[in-house]
Design a protein around this motif. Structure first.
Motif, PDB file in Angstrom:
ATOM      1  N   PHE A  25       4.759 -21.412   4.143  1.00  0.00           N
ATOM      2  CA  PHE A  25       5.371 -20.661   3.050  1.00  0.00           C
ATOM      3  C   PHE A  25       4.334 -20.281   1.993  1.00  0.00           C
ATOM      4  O   PHE A  25       4.300 -19.141   1.517  1.00  0.00           O
ATOM      5  CB  PHE A  25       6.499 -21.484   2.430  1.00  0.00           C
ATOM      6  N   LEU A  26       3.483 -21.255   1.634  1.00  0.00           N
ATOM      7  CA  LEU A  26       2.450 -20.984   0.637  1.00  0.00           C
ATOM      8  C   LEU A  26       1.454 -19.934   1.120  1.00  0.00           C
ATOM      9  O   LEU A  26       0.999 -19.085   0.345  1.00  0.00           O
ATOM     10  CB  LEU A  26       1.718 -22.282   0.282  1.00  0.00           C
ATOM     11  N   VAL A  27       1.111 -19.994   2.406  1.00  0.00           N
ATOM     12  CA  VAL A  27       0.197 -18.995   2.974  1.00  0.00           C
ATOM     13  C   VAL A  27       0.817 -17.605   2.912  1.00  0.00           C
ATOM     14  O   VAL A  27       0.144 -16.629   2.557  1.00  0.00           O
ATOM     15  CB  VAL A  27      -0.166 -19.370   4.427  1.00  0.00           C
ATOM     16  N   LEU A  28       2.120 -17.526   3.252  1.00  0.00           N
ATOM     17  CA  LEU A  28       2.800 -16.235   3.203  1.00  0.00           C
ATOM     18  C   LEU A  28       2.882 -15.697   1.784  1.00  0.00           C
ATOM     19  O   LEU A  28       2.678 -14.500   1.543  1.00  0.00           O
ATOM     20  CB  LEU A  28       4.213 -16.368   3.793  1.00  0.00           C
ATOM     21  N   VAL A  29       3.187 -16.584   0.817  1.00  0.00           N
ATOM     22  CA  VAL A  29       3.244 -16.169  -0.585  1.00  0.00           C
ATOM     23  C   VAL A  29       1.882 -15.682  -1.053  1.00  0.00           C
ATOM     24  O   VAL A  29       1.759 -14.645  -1.718  1.00  0.00           O
ATOM     25  CB  VAL A  29       3.742 -17.329  -1.475  1.00  0.00           C
ATOM     26  N   LEU A  30       0.840 -16.449  -0.704  1.00  0.00           N
ATOM     27  CA  LEU A  30      -0.519 -16.071  -1.096  1.00  0.00           C
ATOM     28  C   LEU A  30      -0.898 -14.725  -0.473  1.00  0.00           C
ATOM     29  O   LEU A  30      -1.506 -13.870  -1.137  1.00  0.00           O
ATOM     30  CB  LEU A  30      -1.502 -17.153  -0.660  1.00  0.00           C
ATOM     31  N   ALA A  31      -0.524 -14.530   0.805  1.00  0.00           N
ATOM     32  CA  ALA A  31      -0.825 -13.263   1.474  1.00  0.00           C
ATOM     33  C   ALA A  31      -0.088 -12.110   0.807  1.00  0.00           C
ATOM     34  O   ALA A  31      -0.645 -11.016   0.620  1.00  0.00           O
ATOM     35  CB  ALA A  31      -0.447 -13.350   2.954  1.00  0.00           C
ATOM     36  N   ALA A  32       1.186 -12.354   0.423  1.00  0.00           N
ATOM     37  CA  ALA A  32       1.974 -11.317  -0.234  1.00  0.00           C
ATOM     38  C   ALA A  32       1.387 -10.952  -1.593  1.00  0.00           C
ATOM     39  O   ALA A  32       1.359  -9.782  -1.981  1.00  0.00           O
ATOM     40  CB  ALA A  32       3.423 -11.776  -0.388  1.00  0.00           C
ATOM     41  N   VAL A  33       0.915 -11.972  -2.310  1.00  0.00           N
ATOM     42  CA  VAL A  33       0.322 -11.730  -3.635  1.00  0.00           C
ATOM     43  C   VAL A  33      -1.007 -10.988  -3.522  1.00  0.00           C
ATOM     44  O   VAL A  33      -1.317 -10.107  -4.329  1.00  0.00           O
ATOM     45  CB  VAL A  33       0.142 -13.064  -4.387  1.00  0.00           C
ATOM     46  N   LYS A  34      -1.769 -11.318  -2.501  1.00  0.00           N
ATOM     47  CA  LYS A  34      -3.104 -10.750  -2.344  1.00  0.00           C
ATOM     48  C   LYS A  34      -3.101  -9.374  -1.672  1.00  0.00           C
ATOM     49  O   LYS A  34      -4.045  -8.599  -1.835  1.00  0.00           O
ATOM     50  CB  LYS A  34      -3.985 -11.698  -1.533  1.00  0.00           C
ATOM     51  N   GLU A  36      -2.644  -5.664  -1.127  1.00  0.00           N
ATOM     52  CA  GLU A  36      -2.541  -4.526  -2.037  1.00  0.00           C
ATOM     53  C   GLU A  36      -2.710  -3.219  -1.275  1.00  0.00           C
ATOM     54  O   GLU A  36      -3.363  -3.161  -0.228  1.00  0.00           O
ATOM     55  CB  GLU A  36      -3.605  -4.610  -3.136  1.00  0.00           C
ATOM     56  N   ILE A  37      -2.116  -2.176  -1.841  1.00  0.00           N
ATOM     57  CA  ILE A  37      -2.262  -0.833  -1.287  1.00  0.00           C
ATOM     58  C   ILE A  37      -3.637  -0.291  -1.684  1.00  0.00           C
ATOM     59  O   ILE A  37      -3.960  -0.204  -2.867  1.00  0.00           O
ATOM     60  CB  ILE A  37      -1.146   0.091  -1.797  1.00  0.00           C
ATOM     61  N   ARG A  38      -4.414   0.067  -0.689  1.00  0.00           N
ATOM     62  CA  ARG A  38      -5.772   0.566  -0.943  1.00  0.00           C
ATOM     63  C   ARG A  38      -5.906   2.064  -0.664  1.00  0.00           C
ATOM     64  O   ARG A  38      -6.713   2.732  -1.287  1.00  0.00           O
ATOM     65  CB  ARG A  38      -6.779  -0.208  -0.091  1.00  0.00           C
ATOM     66  N   THR A  39      -5.105   2.558   0.263  1.00  0.00           N
ATOM     67  CA  THR A  39      -5.194   3.965   0.650  1.00  0.00           C
ATOM     68  C   THR A  39      -3.889   4.675   0.286  1.00  0.00           C
ATOM     69  O   THR A  39      -2.813   4.273   0.734  1.00  0.00           O
ATOM     70  CB  THR A  39      -5.453   4.114   2.159  1.00  0.00           C
ATOM     71  N   VAL A  40      -4.001   5.727  -0.541  1.00  0.00           N
ATOM     72  CA  VAL A  40      -2.825   6.481  -0.993  1.00  0.00           C
ATOM     73  C   VAL A  40      -2.998   7.947  -0.602  1.00  0.00           C
ATOM     74  O   VAL A  40      -3.983   8.585  -0.974  1.00  0.00           O
ATOM     75  CB  VAL A  40      -2.636   6.366  -2.516  1.00  0.00           C
ATOM     76  N   ASN A  65       0.498  -3.926  -5.587  1.00  0.00           N
ATOM     77  CA  ASN A  65       0.960  -5.029  -4.755  1.00  0.00           C
ATOM     78  C   ASN A  65       2.019  -4.526  -3.775  1.00  0.00           C
ATOM     79  O   ASN A  65       3.030  -3.943  -4.173  1.00  0.00           O
ATOM     80  CB  ASN A  65       1.534  -6.142  -5.616  1.00  0.00           C
ATOM     81  N   THR A  66       1.787  -4.751  -2.490  1.00  0.00           N
ATOM     82  CA  THR A  66       2.656  -4.205  -1.441  1.00  0.00           C
ATOM     83  C   THR A  66       4.082  -4.738  -1.545  1.00  0.00           C
ATOM     84  O   THR A  66       5.054  -3.976  -1.440  1.00  0.00           O
ATOM     85  CB  THR A  66       2.076  -4.535  -0.055  1.00  0.00           C
ATOM     86  N   LEU A  67       4.219  -6.054  -1.755  1.00  0.00           N
ATOM     87  CA  LEU A  67       5.546  -6.654  -1.845  1.00  0.00           C
ATOM     88  C   LEU A  67       6.306  -6.107  -3.046  1.00  0.00           C
ATOM     89  O   LEU A  67       7.495  -5.783  -2.951  1.00  0.00           O
ATOM     90  CB  LEU A  67       5.434  -8.176  -1.934  1.00  0.00           C
ATOM     91  N   LEU A  68       5.618  -5.968  -4.186  1.00  0.00           N
ATOM     92  CA  LEU A  68       6.264  -5.461  -5.392  1.00  0.00           C
ATOM     93  C   LEU A  68       6.687  -4.005  -5.212  1.00  0.00           C
ATOM     94  O   LEU A  68       7.761  -3.590  -5.675  1.00  0.00           O
ATOM     95  CB  LEU A  68       5.326  -5.602  -6.589  1.00  0.00           C
ATOM     96  N   CYS A  69       5.848  -3.215  -4.535  1.00  0.00           N
ATOM     97  CA  CYS A  69       6.204  -1.822  -4.247  1.00  0.00           C
ATOM     98  C   CYS A  69       7.472  -1.761  -3.397  1.00  0.00           C
ATOM     99  O   CYS A  69       8.352  -0.924  -3.630  1.00  0.00           O
ATOM    100  CB  CYS A  69       5.062  -1.114  -3.523  1.00  0.00           C
ATOM    101  N   LEU A  70       7.555  -2.643  -2.417  1.00  0.00           N
ATOM    102  CA  LEU A  70       8.732  -2.687  -1.548  1.00  0.00           C
ATOM    103  C   LEU A  70       9.980  -3.046  -2.340  1.00  0.00           C
ATOM    104  O   LEU A  70      11.037  -2.419  -2.191  1.00  0.00           O
ATOM    105  CB  LEU A  70       8.500  -3.690  -0.418  1.00  0.00           C
ATOM    106  N   PRO A  94       0.806  -2.376   5.359  1.00  0.00           N
ATOM    107  CA  PRO A  94       0.684  -3.232   4.164  1.00  0.00           C
ATOM    108  C   PRO A  94      -0.393  -2.773   3.182  1.00  0.00           C
ATOM    109  O   PRO A  94      -0.362  -3.177   2.018  1.00  0.00           O
ATOM    110  CB  PRO A  94       0.338  -4.602   4.757  1.00  0.00           C
ATOM    111  N   VAL A  95      -1.321  -1.914   3.623  1.00  0.00           N
ATOM    112  CA  VAL A  95      -2.418  -1.512   2.737  1.00  0.00           C
ATOM    113  C   VAL A  95      -2.502   0.000   2.529  1.00  0.00           C
ATOM    114  O   VAL A  95      -3.459   0.494   1.941  1.00  0.00           O
ATOM    115  CB  VAL A  95      -3.769  -2.034   3.268  1.00  0.00           C
ATOM    116  N   SER A  96      -1.505   0.765   2.992  1.00  0.00           N
ATOM    117  CA  SER A  96      -1.543   2.218   2.828  1.00  0.00           C
ATOM    118  C   SER A  96      -0.139   2.765   2.615  1.00  0.00           C
ATOM    119  O   SER A  96       0.854   2.171   3.051  1.00  0.00           O
ATOM    120  CB  SER A  96      -2.193   2.897   4.039  1.00  0.00           C
TER     121      SER A  96
END
Length: 256
Positions: A25-34, A36-40, A65-70, A94-96
């Motif tokens: 769970f912590l790994v998933l949370v950390l991955a979600a926080v980290k 980010e959208i890099r290509t727009v 942040n990808t999760l926040l955008c979702l 997750p990054v575009s």
């Protein structure tokens, strides 16, 4: 004794599973926080460059942040952007993402106190800005009351909006830059061009399409000769004999 040992082993296994779940769970949370959208990829932008549109939407610490955008997409939570009616963020990975811009389409503006009030073809005030937007003419000679953003511009003659829309559409069709459109008390139309810097008197809205068409044909010669002054098309009639046009130079010399 054996049963007691089995119970201890069972408890230990449960604790291990528990901590594995917590760790995952912590790994998933950390991955979600980290993540980010890099290509727009910006779509639908005309007045803004892709870089400007991207910087306006993704200008905060967590905006990429990808999760926040979702989550914001699901909640339909969006920012209010100048001259943008709406926008959508379409995640591709997750990054575009695609950033789809739906811009407002003002046909004119008026100077109101220290701001420019922009309105659409129906006369609805769609935006207020202290900056002059390129390509949108200033409307002059119009009497109006108290202006409210999002409401129709309060004018004495609402037919003026159809005249403004007609002129701006025809000018855009013939790719003629227009700086200002003026009306007198009889609804005669005068337009100030941006290039060349001349004034065009159209008269009434009658045969306005034909008048702008002949203006388009005359502009290369006016530009080539470097003329500056006033072009009178008030008496021009499409396909009729006896119609005329004249060009009055700044030194008051008439050119037929």
């Amino acid at each position: 004794m054996i049963k007691k040992q089995d119970d201890i082993i069972y408890i230990r296994k449960r604790k291990v599973k528990h901590w594995i779940i917590v760790l995952i769970f912590l790994v998933l949370v950390l991955a979600a926080v980290k993540t980010e959208i890099r290509t727009v990829n910006v779509i639908g932008n005309e007045r803004y460059t892709a870089e400007q549109a991207e910087s306006m939407v993704f200008n905060g610490r967590w905006d990429r942040n990808t999760l926040l955008c979702l989550v914001n997409n699901i909640r339909n939570k969006k920012k209010s952007l100048p001259f943008v009616a709406d926008y959508r963020i379409r995640l591709k990975s997750p990054v575009s993402c695609d950033l789809i811009i739906y811009e407002k389409d003002p046909v004119g503006c008026i100077k109101y106190m220290s701001s420019y009030m922009y309105f659409d073809g129906d006369g609805i005030v769609v935006e207020s800005s202290q900056e002059r937007l390129a390509g949108v003419p200033v409307i002059e000679g119009v009497e109006y009351g108290h202006i409210v953003l999002g409401e129709k511009l309060p004018v004495n003659n609402s037919l003026i909006f159809s005249d403004i829309l007609n002129v701006t559409q025809q000018m855009e069709l013939y790719e003629i830059g227009c700086d200002s459109i003026s009306f007198d008390e009889l609804m005669n139309i005068t337009v100030r061009l941006t290039e060349p810097e001349i004034t065009v008197e159209f008269g009434t809205n009658e045969d306005i399409s034909a008048k702008i068409s002949v203006l388009k044909d005359m502009l290369p010669g006016i530009t080539e000769r470097g003329l500056r002054g006033t072009l009178d098309l008030k008496n021009y009639k499409d396909g009729q004999s006896g119609s005329s046009s004249s060009f009055k130079l700044e030194d008051d010399t008439d050119t037929e």
